[in-house]
Design a protein around this motif. Sequence first.
Motif, PDB file in Angstrom:
ATOM      1  N   ILE A  22       0.601  -1.213   0.077  1.00  0.00           N
ATOM      2  CA  ILE A  22      -0.301   0.158   0.268  1.00  0.00           C
ATOM      3  C   ILE A  22       1.153   1.299  -0.327  1.00  0.00           C
ATOM      4  N   GLN A  23       1.697   1.211   1.262  1.00  0.00           N
ATOM      5  CA  GLN A  23       2.848   2.489   1.059  1.00  0.00           C
ATOM      6  C   GLN A  23       4.051   2.708  -0.437  1.00  0.00           C
ATOM      7  N   GLN A  24       4.329   1.386  -0.916  1.00  0.00           N
ATOM      8  CA  GLN A  24       5.035   1.261  -1.774  1.00  0.00           C
ATOM      9  C   GLN A  24       4.458   2.334  -3.335  1.00  0.00           C
ATOM     10  N   PHE A  25       3.391   1.863  -3.646  1.00  0.00           N
ATOM     11  CA  PHE A  25       2.270   2.060  -4.643  1.00  0.00           C
ATOM     12  C   PHE A  25       1.175   3.449  -4.331  1.00  0.00           C
ATOM     13  N   GLU A  26       1.339   3.727  -3.770  1.00  0.00           N
ATOM     14  CA  GLU A  26       1.150   5.190  -2.900  1.00  0.00           C
ATOM     15  C   GLU A  26      -0.479   5.234  -2.661  1.00  0.00           C
ATOM     16  N   LEU A  27      -1.247   3.803  -2.311  1.00  0.00           N
ATOM     17  CA  LEU A  27      -3.237   3.482  -2.070  1.00  0.00           C
ATOM     18  C   LEU A  27      -2.954   4.195  -0.686  1.00  0.00           C
ATOM     19  N   GLU A  28      -3.103   4.684  -0.459  1.00  0.00           N
ATOM     20  CA  GLU A  28      -3.683   5.015   0.841  1.00  0.00           C
ATOM     21  C   GLU A  28      -4.970   5.845   0.868  1.00  0.00           C
ATOM     22  N   ASP A  29      -4.133   6.807  -0.228  1.00  0.00           N
ATOM     23  CA  ASP A  29      -5.605   7.882  -0.114  1.00  0.00           C
ATOM     24  C   ASP A  29      -6.427   7.668  -1.127  1.00  0.00           C
ATOM     25  N   ILE A  30      -6.771   6.034  -1.570  1.00  0.00           N
ATOM     26  CA  ILE A  30      -7.629   5.969  -1.883  1.00  0.00           C
ATOM     27  C   ILE A  30      -8.299   4.116  -2.038  1.00  0.00           C
ATOM     28  N   MET A  31      -8.241   3.853  -1.120  1.00  0.00           N
ATOM     29  CA  MET A  31      -8.468   2.439  -0.712  1.00  0.00           C
ATOM     30  C   MET A  31      -9.794   2.549  -0.708  1.00  0.00           C
ATOM     31  N   ARG A  32     -10.731   3.257  -0.471  1.00  0.00           N
ATOM     32  CA  ARG A  32     -11.802   2.653  -0.004  1.00  0.00           C
ATOM     33  C   ARG A  32     -12.876   2.802  -1.860  1.00  0.00           C
ATOM     34  N   VAL A  33     -11.834   4.457  -2.412  1.00  0.00           N
ATOM     35  CA  VAL A  33     -12.290   4.008  -3.542  1.00  0.00           C
ATOM     36  C   VAL A  33     -12.839   3.069  -4.388  1.00  0.00           C
ATOM     37  N   LYS A  34     -14.147   2.692  -5.694  1.00  0.00           N
ATOM     38  CA  LYS A  34     -13.870   1.909  -6.300  1.00  0.00           C
ATOM     39  C   LYS A  34     -13.694   2.071  -7.384  1.00  0.00           C
ATOM     40  N   VAL A  35     -12.957   0.394  -7.753  1.00  0.00           N
ATOM     41  CA  VAL A  35     -11.694   0.462  -9.355  1.00  0.00           C
ATOM     42  C   VAL A  35     -11.544   0.947  -9.929  1.00  0.00           C
ATOM     43  N   GLN A  36     -13.333   1.007 -10.070  1.00  0.00           N
ATOM     44  CA  GLN A  36     -14.448   1.601 -11.977  1.00  0.00           C
ATOM     45  C   GLN A  36     -13.624   3.442 -12.033  1.00  0.00           C
ATOM     46  N   LYS A  37     -14.218   3.286 -10.716  1.00  0.00           N
ATOM     47  CA  LYS A  37     -13.432   5.798 -10.694  1.00  0.00           C
ATOM     48  C   LYS A  37     -12.328   5.598 -10.544  1.00  0.00           C
ATOM     49  N   LEU A  38     -11.555   4.735 -10.448  1.00  0.00           N
ATOM     50  CA  LEU A  38      -9.525   4.955 -11.062  1.00  0.00           C
ATOM     51  C   LEU A  38      -9.489   5.593 -12.214  1.00  0.00           C
ATOM     52  N   SER A  39      -8.358   6.413 -12.600  1.00  0.00           N
ATOM     53  CA  SER A  39      -7.139   6.126 -14.148  1.00  0.00           C
ATOM     54  C   SER A  39      -7.297   5.210 -14.100  1.00  0.00           C
ATOM     55  N   GLY A  40      -6.716   4.820 -14.978  1.00  0.00           N
ATOM     56  CA  GLY A  40      -5.885   4.145 -15.896  1.00  0.00           C
ATOM     57  C   GLY A  40      -4.264   3.837 -15.245  1.00  0.00           C
ATOM     58  N   GLY A  41      -3.622   4.394 -14.850  1.00  0.00           N
ATOM     59  CA  GLY A  41      -2.786   4.509 -14.107  1.00  0.00           C
ATOM     60  C   GLY A  41      -2.408   3.856 -12.994  1.00  0.00           C
ATOM     61  N   MET A  42      -3.206   4.242 -11.772  1.00  0.00           N
ATOM     62  CA  MET A  42      -3.760   3.527 -10.842  1.00  0.00           C
ATOM     63  C   MET A  42      -4.232   2.037 -10.709  1.00  0.00           C
ATOM     64  N   LYS A  43      -5.314   2.594 -11.937  1.00  0.00           N
ATOM     65  CA  LYS A  43      -5.409   0.949 -12.030  1.00  0.00           C
ATOM     66  C   LYS A  43      -4.251  -0.323 -12.083  1.00  0.00           C
ATOM     67  N   ARG A  44      -3.341   0.480 -12.923  1.00  0.00           N
ATOM     68  CA  ARG A  44      -1.929  -0.121 -12.612  1.00  0.00           C
ATOM     69  C   ARG A  44      -1.063  -0.816 -11.966  1.00  0.00           C
ATOM     70  N   ARG A  45      -1.066   0.685 -10.665  1.00  0.00           N
ATOM     71  CA  ARG A  45      -0.502   0.491  -9.718  1.00  0.00           C
ATOM     72  C   ARG A  45      -1.206  -0.734  -9.298  1.00  0.00           C
ATOM     73  N   LEU A  46      -2.720  -0.929  -8.796  1.00  0.00           N
ATOM     74  CA  LEU A  46      -3.220  -1.448  -8.065  1.00  0.00           C
ATOM     75  C   LEU A  46      -2.814  -2.883  -8.082  1.00  0.00           C
ATOM     76  N   ALA A  47      -2.774  -3.141 -10.024  1.00  0.00           N
ATOM     77  CA  ALA A  47      -2.599  -4.530 -10.569  1.00  0.00           C
ATOM     78  C   ALA A  47      -1.317  -5.236 -10.001  1.00  0.00           C
ATOM     79  N   ILE A  48      -0.238  -4.063 -10.202  1.00  0.00           N
ATOM     80  CA  ILE A  48       0.891  -5.197  -9.440  1.00  0.00           C
ATOM     81  C   ILE A  48       1.058  -5.032  -8.488  1.00  0.00           C
ATOM     82  N   ALA A  49       0.857  -3.740  -7.321  1.00  0.00           N
ATOM     83  CA  ALA A  49       0.538  -3.826  -5.915  1.00  0.00           C
ATOM     84  C   ALA A  49      -0.138  -6.121  -5.777  1.00  0.00           C
ATOM     85  N   CYS A  50      -1.338  -6.013  -6.228  1.00  0.00           N
ATOM     86  CA  CYS A  50      -2.057  -7.082  -6.092  1.00  0.00           C
ATOM     87  C   CYS A  50      -1.305  -8.628  -6.806  1.00  0.00           C
ATOM     88  N   ALA A  51      -0.545  -8.445  -7.658  1.00  0.00           N
ATOM     89  CA  ALA A  51       0.651  -9.630  -7.815  1.00  0.00           C
ATOM     90  C   ALA A  51       1.151  -9.675  -7.406  1.00  0.00           C
TER      91      ALA A  51
END
Length: 231
Positions: free
Chosen positions: A119-148
């Motif tokens: 969460i810290q490495q990919f700077e996701l702290e401020d979007i934890m409660r946001v639905k993925v469908q509302k994220l930009s393409g770049g934010m989705k990419r960061r999240l996908a890498i973090a999940c993997a």
Amino acid sequence: MDNNVTIPAAVRVTDVGKRYHKAQVLEDVSFQVMSGECVAIVGRNGCGKSTLLKILAGVQSADTGTIEYFGTPIGRSASVCRKFCGYVPQENPLFEELSVKDNLKFWSRGEKKNLEHMIQQFELEDIMRVKVQKLSGGMKRRLAIACALLELPPIILLDEPTAALDIYYKNTTLAWMEEYRKMNGTIIMASHEEQEIMFADRCMMLYEGKIRELSKDRQERADQIREYLRN
């Protein structure tokens, strides 16, 4: 101690082939990657880069050939692949209707040890409660890498890892890749980004279904790619 003990490659690909209808997408593809190495796979759109990564991840099956992870043949078992690999495909693998937090919980499979770090490495702290469908393409990419990476697999497969990222997050992702490599993690990525290609220890080119290794010298490598693109 036996000094002649051979350490198995992290990834060994032997004579892998894949055909779609009449098109031979991959033909006798063979290479190996050692632990701690980063390998970039380059080639024109449609040359088979994504297909090769899907086969390595167990998402698709090869028609011919074998793949081993640390000496273990993966056969057609996706569960064996998941044991060794994290995979970030080119298309979005996330659950759009769920929040960032719920996606991380799902992909972690209950593993919490690395959750806060990612969460810290990919700077996701401020979007934890946001639905993925509302994220930009770049934010989705960061999240996908973090999940993997949540289970810190020994091998990570990345299809165009910094696509849709701005310069800041491209650099952040490359910094993470360097950290992961120093932990002896193995990276195989399909890429057309010069920064990623120059970052890699080795680079392989797919052309007409066959693979060949380019120079380890980064300047020679760049020249080889430019020559290829001109033809």
